[in-house]
Enzyme design. Structure first.
Site, PDB file in Angstrom:
ATOM      1  N   VAL A   1       0.847  -1.206   0.000  1.00  0.00           N
ATOM      2  CA  VAL A   1       0.000   0.000   0.000  1.00  0.00           C
ATOM      3  C   VAL A   1       0.880   1.253   0.000  1.00  0.00           C
ATOM      4  O   VAL A   1       0.615   2.218  -0.721  1.00  0.00           O
ATOM      5  CB  VAL A   1      -0.944   0.022   1.231  1.00  0.00           C
TER       6      VAL A   1
ATOM      7  N   TYR B   1      -1.004  -8.990  15.949  1.00  0.00           N
ATOM      8  CA  TYR B   1      -1.413  -7.999  14.945  1.00  0.00           C
ATOM      9  C   TYR B   1      -2.665  -7.262  15.422  1.00  0.00           C
ATOM     10  O   TYR B   1      -2.682  -6.036  15.504  1.00  0.00           O
ATOM     11  CB  TYR B   1      -1.679  -8.714  13.626  1.00  0.00           C
TER      12      TYR B   1
ATOM     13  N   TYR C   1      -3.508  10.406  22.413  1.00  0.00           N
ATOM     14  CA  TYR C   1      -2.683  11.569  22.032  1.00  0.00           C
ATOM     15  C   TYR C   1      -3.593  12.707  21.561  1.00  0.00           C
ATOM     16  O   TYR C   1      -3.294  13.880  21.789  1.00  0.00           O
ATOM     17  CB  TYR C   1      -1.652  11.212  20.948  1.00  0.00           C
TER      18      TYR C   1
ATOM     19  N   GLY D   1       4.907  10.743  19.010  1.00  0.00           N
ATOM     20  CA  GLY D   1       5.825  11.701  19.645  1.00  0.00           C
ATOM     21  C   GLY D   1       6.389  12.662  18.614  1.00  0.00           C
ATOM     22  O   GLY D   1       6.489  13.874  18.861  1.00  0.00           O
TER      23      GLY D   1
ATOM     24  N   THR E   1       6.151  -3.095  16.746  1.00  0.00           N
ATOM     25  CA  THR E   1       5.990  -2.157  15.624  1.00  0.00           C
ATOM     26  C   THR E   1       4.715  -1.348  15.799  1.00  0.00           C
ATOM     27  O   THR E   1       4.717  -0.128  15.608  1.00  0.00           O
ATOM     28  CB  THR E   1       5.982  -2.931  14.293  1.00  0.00           C
TER      29      THR E   1
ATOM     30  N   THR F   1       8.946  -6.537   5.246  1.00  0.00           N
ATOM     31  CA  THR F   1       8.180  -7.164   4.152  1.00  0.00           C
ATOM     32  C   THR F   1       8.243  -6.318   2.881  1.00  0.00           C
ATOM     33  O   THR F   1       7.908  -6.811   1.807  1.00  0.00           O
ATOM     34  CB  THR F   1       6.694  -7.366   4.538  1.00  0.00           C
TER      35      THR F   1
ATOM     36  N   ASN G   1      11.875  -0.426   7.104  1.00  0.00           N
ATOM     37  CA  ASN G   1      12.994  -1.288   7.522  1.00  0.00           C
ATOM     38  C   ASN G   1      13.128  -2.508   6.603  1.00  0.00           C
ATOM     39  O   ASN G   1      13.910  -3.407   6.886  1.00  0.00           O
ATOM     40  CB  ASN G   1      12.847  -1.732   8.980  1.00  0.00           C
TER      41      ASN G   1
HETATM   42  P1  NAD Z   1       3.164  -4.651   3.598  1.00  0.00           P
HETATM   43  O1  NAD Z   1       3.662  -5.758   4.472  1.00  0.00           O
HETATM   44  O2  NAD Z   1       3.336  -4.782   2.130  1.00  0.00           O
HETATM   45  O3  NAD Z   1       3.800  -3.259   4.034  1.00  0.00           O
HETATM   46  C1  NAD Z   1       4.191  -2.960   5.340  1.00  0.00           C
HETATM   47  C2  NAD Z   1       5.494  -2.183   5.263  1.00  0.00           C
HETATM   48  O4  NAD Z   1       5.907  -1.825   6.599  1.00  0.00           O
HETATM   49  C3  NAD Z   1       6.637  -2.992   4.651  1.00  0.00           C
HETATM   50  O5  NAD Z   1       7.290  -2.217   3.689  1.00  0.00           O
HETATM   51  C4  NAD Z   1       7.532  -3.305   5.845  1.00  0.00           C
HETATM   52  O6  NAD Z   1       8.880  -3.500   5.482  1.00  0.00           O
HETATM   53  C5  NAD Z   1       7.308  -2.090   6.716  1.00  0.00           C
HETATM   54  N1  NAD Z   1       7.603  -2.311   8.138  1.00  0.00           N
HETATM   55  C6  NAD Z   1       7.207  -3.346   8.912  1.00  0.00           C
HETATM   56  N2  NAD Z   1       7.672  -3.189  10.155  1.00  0.00           N
HETATM   57  C7  NAD Z   1       8.370  -2.019  10.169  1.00  0.00           C
HETATM   58  C8  NAD Z   1       9.098  -1.323  11.158  1.00  0.00           C
HETATM   59  N3  NAD Z   1       9.200  -1.788  12.403  1.00  0.00           N
HETATM   60  N4  NAD Z   1       9.694  -0.155  10.817  1.00  0.00           N
HETATM   61  C9  NAD Z   1       9.615   0.321   9.550  1.00  0.00           C
HETATM   62  N5  NAD Z   1       8.939  -0.303   8.565  1.00  0.00           N
HETATM   63  C10 NAD Z   1       8.325  -1.459   8.880  1.00  0.00           C
HETATM   64  O7  NAD Z   1       1.626  -4.458   3.965  1.00  0.00           O
HETATM   65  P2  NAD Z   1       0.536  -3.509   3.304  1.00  0.00           P
HETATM   66  O8  NAD Z   1      -0.546  -4.360   2.795  1.00  0.00           O
HETATM   67  O9  NAD Z   1       1.171  -2.519   2.431  1.00  0.00           O
HETATM   68  O10 NAD Z   1      -0.037  -2.774   4.595  1.00  0.00           O
HETATM   69  C11 NAD Z   1       0.315  -1.441   4.924  1.00  0.00           C
HETATM   70  C12 NAD Z   1      -0.408  -1.036   6.194  1.00  0.00           C
HETATM   71  O11 NAD Z   1      -1.825  -1.103   5.976  1.00  0.00           O
HETATM   72  C13 NAD Z   1      -0.100  -1.924   7.393  1.00  0.00           C
HETATM   73  O12 NAD Z   1      -0.037  -1.131   8.551  1.00  0.00           O
HETATM   74  C14 NAD Z   1      -1.304  -2.827   7.458  1.00  0.00           C
HETATM   75  O13 NAD Z   1      -1.530  -3.281   8.768  1.00  0.00           O
HETATM   76  C15 NAD Z   1      -2.413  -1.924   6.964  1.00  0.00           C
HETATM   77  N6  NAD Z   1      -3.520  -2.707   6.396  1.00  0.00           N
HETATM   78  C16 NAD Z   1      -3.380  -3.307   5.171  1.00  0.00           C
HETATM   79  C17 NAD Z   1      -4.420  -4.075   4.686  1.00  0.00           C
HETATM   80  C18 NAD Z   1      -4.328  -4.765   3.360  1.00  0.00           C
HETATM   81  O14 NAD Z   1      -5.221  -5.554   3.033  1.00  0.00           O
HETATM   82  N7  NAD Z   1      -3.348  -4.509   2.536  1.00  0.00           N
HETATM   83  C19 NAD Z   1      -5.596  -4.238   5.440  1.00  0.00           C
HETATM   84  C20 NAD Z   1      -5.681  -3.627   6.682  1.00  0.00           C
HETATM   85  C21 NAD Z   1      -4.631  -2.851   7.149  1.00  0.00           C
HETATM   86  N1  UDP Z   2       9.992  10.838  19.375  1.00  0.00           N
HETATM   87  C1  UDP Z   2      10.570  10.674  18.145  1.00  0.00           C
HETATM   88  N2  UDP Z   2      10.787  11.773  17.369  1.00  0.00           N
HETATM   89  C2  UDP Z   2      10.467  13.028  17.786  1.00  0.00           C
HETATM   90  C3  UDP Z   2       9.872  13.191  19.051  1.00  0.00           C
HETATM   91  C4  UDP Z   2       9.641  12.066  19.828  1.00  0.00           C
HETATM   92  O1  UDP Z   2      10.872   9.562  17.720  1.00  0.00           O
HETATM   93  O2  UDP Z   2      10.698  13.964  17.020  1.00  0.00           O
HETATM   94  C5  UDP Z   2       9.753   9.647  20.208  1.00  0.00           C
HETATM   95  C6  UDP Z   2      10.528   9.693  21.488  1.00  0.00           C
HETATM   96  O3  UDP Z   2      11.482   8.652  21.442  1.00  0.00           O
HETATM   97  C7  UDP Z   2       9.517   9.415  22.562  1.00  0.00           C
HETATM   98  C8  UDP Z   2       8.233   9.094  21.844  1.00  0.00           C
HETATM   99  O4  UDP Z   2       8.391   9.637  20.543  1.00  0.00           O
HETATM  100  O5  UDP Z   2       9.875   8.279  23.314  1.00  0.00           O
HETATM  101  C9  UDP Z   2       7.004   9.679  22.490  1.00  0.00           C
HETATM  102  O6  UDP Z   2       7.173  11.077  22.580  1.00  0.00           O
HETATM  103  P1  UDP Z   2       6.351  11.926  23.628  1.00  0.00           P
HETATM  104  O7  UDP Z   2       6.796  13.346  23.514  1.00  0.00           O
HETATM  105  O8  UDP Z   2       4.924  11.666  23.486  1.00  0.00           O
HETATM  106  O9  UDP Z   2       6.752  11.288  25.006  1.00  0.00           O
HETATM  107  P2  UDP Z   2       8.009  11.472  25.972  1.00  0.00           P
HETATM  108  O10 UDP Z   2       9.176  11.928  25.129  1.00  0.00           O
HETATM  109  O11 UDP Z   2       7.569  12.461  26.952  1.00  0.00           O
HETATM  110  O12 UDP Z   2       8.200  10.092  26.514  1.00  0.00           O
END
Ligand code: NAD
Ligand code: UDP
Ligand code: UDP
Length: 321
Positions: A20, A151, A165, A108, A98, A43, A40
């Protein structure tokens, strides 16, 4: 249709190299945005956005949302999260991190920047639904300790974080509850039903129907979903709460398999495999809120969308996509 609605807006798309996300990045660029795609590659793949790398308004950053990130943007689409059951169940703890740590970091970031942020939530928040079709007011029926929970509960906790938030920090949030979406650029080994069936049909391999195939899903073509996402991000009201985005057309998995066989002209036969744990029996969105708030409804029916997806998978097999 494209507009200039994101002209000169700096937009962060987490999970932007996924299925997506890649379509969303493309659309935002067409609408004039500067796009920072963060992924990252869990997937997702560089290949899904390779055609965008030459655009001076596009930037690709390798980063995991479970770690903080400091960038300057105006809008955030938070899509990072594996979406296919086989992938999100491979490392369930990372999946939950995640959704939870990733959402906290992105919220944040949005809070520091006073940027509007949209969460890609899911129909899985309704679990194996007892109400049908699913309205946003339904609280769902989720097993909190099953193999889908990493999930489903992660996405539910993310929704809680987004709403808190908003209430506590007056953040401008949007929550899209996305129903099953399909289209070009799904990874052939993604494991979700549409890509599995198409790849199996094109290879002439048996089509794997889980359970008796009577369970239903409602499939939205990716362009329709992306249109809904940009409209939701653009909606001026900060208090609208979650909005379902999906195509209400409901099909059993057996019907889907038969459609794919017909449209590909395949000789594949159906084989049965066990139904995965907690597999929802029925699913279809009530999209009245999306229609009323966003003037949005899907335009591409299942057959037309499958034809486009099949054409893309064919090109992929021939090394052209
Ligand atoms: P996808 O698996 O193709 O894409 C997800 C992307 O997120 C991938 O590029 C993956 O590498 C990246 N990712 C995963 N963990 C990460 C992390 N910790 N940090 C950075 N990047 C990370 O799936 P998609 O179908 O493209 O879905 C995209 C979003 O839409 C997701 O959040 C999914 O839950 C949501 N969604 C999709 C569907 C669907 O049918 N496609 C339905 C409901 C919700
Ligand atoms: N954060 C970030 N980028 C930013 C500001 C915040 O990644 O530019 C992250 C930061 O690591 C923090 C989280 O977002 O742990 C939540 O931020 P928030 O200000 O809500 O909470 P706090 O910093 O007070 O824990
Ligand atoms: N499914 C199937 N064969 C497959 C893959 C999935 O019959 O090869 C079924 C699965 O059991 C579920 C439906 O198709 O009932 C949708 O599965 P998917 O993994 O695409 O998404 P989700 O279950 O998360 O909606």
């Amino acid at each position: 249709m494209t507009t200039n609605r994101f002209r000169r807006t700096r937009v962060l798309v987490t999970g932007g190299a996924g299925f997506v996300g890649s379509h969303l990045c493309e659309r935002l660029l067409a609408d004039g945005a500067e796009v920072l795609c963060l992924d990252n590659f869990y997937t997702g793949r560089r290949e899904t956005v390779a055609h965008l790398l030459d655009n001076p308004r596009f930037e690709l950053m390798r980063h995991d949302v479970t770690f903080p990130v400091y960038v300057e943007v105006d809008r955030i689409f938070n899509l990072a999260c594996p979406a296919s059951p086989i992938h999100y169940q491979k490392d369930p703890v990372q999946t939950l991190k995640t959704s939870v740590h990733g959402s906290i970091n992105m919220l944040g970031l949005a809070k520091r920047l006073r940027a509007r942020i949209l969460q890609a939530s899911t129909s899985e928040v309704y679990g194996d639904p007892i109400e049908h079709p699913q309205k946003e007011s339904y609280w769902g029926n989720v097993n909190p300790i099953g193999t889908r929970a990493c999930y489903d509960e992660g996405k539910r906790a993310a929704e809680t974080l987004f709403m808190d938030y908003h209430r506590q920090h007056k953040l401008s949030v949007r929550v899209a509850r996305i129903f099953n979406t399909y289209g070009p650029r799904m990874h052939p080994n993604d494991g979700r039903v549409v890509s599995n069936f198409i790849v199996q049909a094109l290879e002439g391999e048996p089509i794997t129907l889980y359970g008796d195939g009577s369970q239903t899903r409602s499939f939205c073509y990716v362009d329709d979903l992306v249109e809904g996402l940009v409209r939701l991000m653009d909606h001026p009201d900060d208090d609208i709460g979650p909005v379902n985005l999906g195509n209400p057309g409901e099909f059993s998995m057996r019907e889907l398999a038969e459609k794919v066989i017909t449209l590909t002209g395949s000789s594949s036969r159906l084989v049965h495999r066990p139904l995965p744990e907690d597999d929802p029996k029925r699913r279809s969105p009530d999209i009245d809120r999306a229609k009323a708030l966003l003037g949005w409804s899907p335009k591409v029916d299942l057959e037309a969308g499958l034809e486009k997806a099949i054409a893309w998978f064919k090109r992929l097999r021939e090394g052209e996509a």
